[in-house]
Design an enzyme around this catalytic site. Structure first.
Site, PDB file in Angstrom:
ATOM      1  N   GLU A 128      -6.395  -0.794  -5.707  1.00  0.00           N
ATOM      2  CA  GLU A 128      -7.364   0.117  -5.086  1.00  0.00           C
ATOM      3  C   GLU A 128      -6.944   1.434  -5.477  1.00  0.00           C
ATOM      4  O   GLU A 128      -5.816   1.929  -5.448  1.00  0.00           O
ATOM      5  CB  GLU A 128      -7.329  -0.282  -3.756  1.00  0.00           C
ATOM      6  CG  GLU A 128      -7.797  -1.611  -3.022  1.00  0.00           C
ATOM      7  CD  GLU A 128      -6.649  -2.438  -2.785  1.00  0.00           C
ATOM      8  OE1 GLU A 128      -5.483  -1.872  -2.674  1.00  0.00           O
ATOM      9  OE2 GLU A 128      -6.747  -3.936  -2.732  1.00  0.00           O
ATOM     10  N   HIS A 156       0.701  -1.102  -0.081  1.00  0.00           N
ATOM     11  CA  HIS A 156       0.091  -0.082  -0.107  1.00  0.00           C
ATOM     12  C   HIS A 156       0.960   1.121  -0.092  1.00  0.00           C
ATOM     13  O   HIS A 156       2.001   1.379   0.628  1.00  0.00           O
ATOM     14  CB  HIS A 156      -0.990  -0.040   1.126  1.00  0.00           C
ATOM     15  CG  HIS A 156      -2.149  -0.829   1.022  1.00  0.00           C
ATOM     16  ND1 HIS A 156      -3.539  -0.395   1.289  1.00  0.00           N
ATOM     17  CD2 HIS A 156      -2.547  -2.179   0.385  1.00  0.00           C
ATOM     18  CE1 HIS A 156      -4.162  -1.131   1.306  1.00  0.00           C
ATOM     19  NE2 HIS A 156      -3.644  -2.261   0.692  1.00  0.00           N
TER      20      HIS A 156
END
Length: 317
Positions: free
Chosen positions: A99, A30
């Site tokens: 994402e 991330h």
């Protein structure tokens, strides 16, 4: 979870997890945490390189890397090949369509689901071509590679596991990936994956790798509070989670998720049998492996010291 802990702590936990007997370890990849209260987002590849050096037996996975926007697939291929060498063949490249939370940071917008799946298919093709160690020139719909070659290619080929969530992603990746990753115990998805590979000549030795968040603590109220603070974003489901761009968006989307809601979705407290029961759902759905995510940084060391070994004994039993 790279969103829960700093890089040094993650390496320490990885070493401890190997010592207490876990078979494999997975790392999220991330740029941002889901929620501001998580407070971390170190670079997964740098951290995994340190873990590869500090461990000896555990398998390592990215869980998962998006090789289409924040990273060009050629760079992911180079990272994966290097990590496989450092890990002496213990690494599997887990990939997914990404994402918005992480990929929007490079300013390329956020494609539709269909386009993201197409991009990932093409990226996997590019990565596999580069894994050969040959010179690669490629001009596809989404990516270009100009006279690229990996000069350090591992003796043990890097296998690829793809994250899927439904029929479209199964159709897209069952024939191009080696293994399946999913975060829900959905037997239909697993069966569809095997059916899509049947008769293709591809290996039937497929791993189906799941993810189960848990919040172990001797005090259940503490466990529930921690899960609600750190992991309530999980209640949104991936159709929502993939599209929200900021931690503020996740805070807004989860403002009405209660501690009881979180506890109903995540095993919380000292009861190891509750975790075993949750894992059984994955086993019944055809999963071969399960990644247990202990929620939060606080309590991580205590979980590994006090709960991990008896929990592993119950699971293997």
């Amino acid at each position: 979870m790279t969103e829960q802990s700093g890089p040094k702590q993650l390496v320490e936990y990885a070493v401890s997890a190997e010592r207490v007997g876990f078979d494999f370890e997975v790392s999220s990849d991330h740029f941002s945490p889901w929620l501001s209260s998580q407070g971390h987002a170190p670079n997964a590849w740098t951290m995994l390189g340190a873990v590869a050096h500090a461990t000896n037996t555990v398998e390592l996975f990215t869980y998962v890397t998006c090789p289409t926007m924040r990273y060009h697939p050629a760079i992911v291929a180079q990272q994966a090949a290097t990590l496989q060498i450092l890990a002496d063949g213990r690494f599997t490249l887990g990939v997914g369509s990404g994402e918005n939370l992480n990929e929007h940071v490079v300013g390329k917008g956020w494609p539709t689901v269909a386009r993201r799946l197409d991009m990932l298919q093409e990226a996997i093709h590019v990565i596999r071509e580069l894994f050969t160690g040959e010179m690669v020139d490629w001009r596809g719909e989404y990516f270009e590679v100009d006279s690229a070659r990996l000069w350090d290619v591992p003796d043990v080929p890097v296998q690829i596991a793809a994250a899927v969530s439904g029929d479209r992603s199964v159709d897209a990746f069952a024939r191009v990936a080696d293994h399946l990753i999913a975060v829900q115990p959905d037997k239909d998805v697993v069966d569809a994956w095997h059916e899509a590979r049947k008769g293709t000549g591809l290996s039937s030795d497929v791993r189906v790798i799941g993810q189960l968040p848990i919040s172990w603590d001797p005090d259940r109220d503490t466990a529930v509070a921690r899960a609600h603070d750190q992991f309530r974003w999980f209640a949104g489901g991936w159709a929502v989670n993939a599209d929200l761009p900021t931690t503020a968006g996740f805070a807004g989307a989860t403002q009405f998720v209660t501690p009881d809601d979180t506890a109903s979705a995540i095993p919380c407290g000292p009861d190891l049998d509750a975790i075993v029961d949750a894992v059984r759902e994955y086993e019944a759905a055809g999963f071969t492996d399960i990644a247990l995510v202990q929620v939060g940084d606080e309590g991580q060391a205590r979980f590994l010291e006090e709960a991990a070994e008896p929990l592993l004994a119950k699971l293997r039993g």
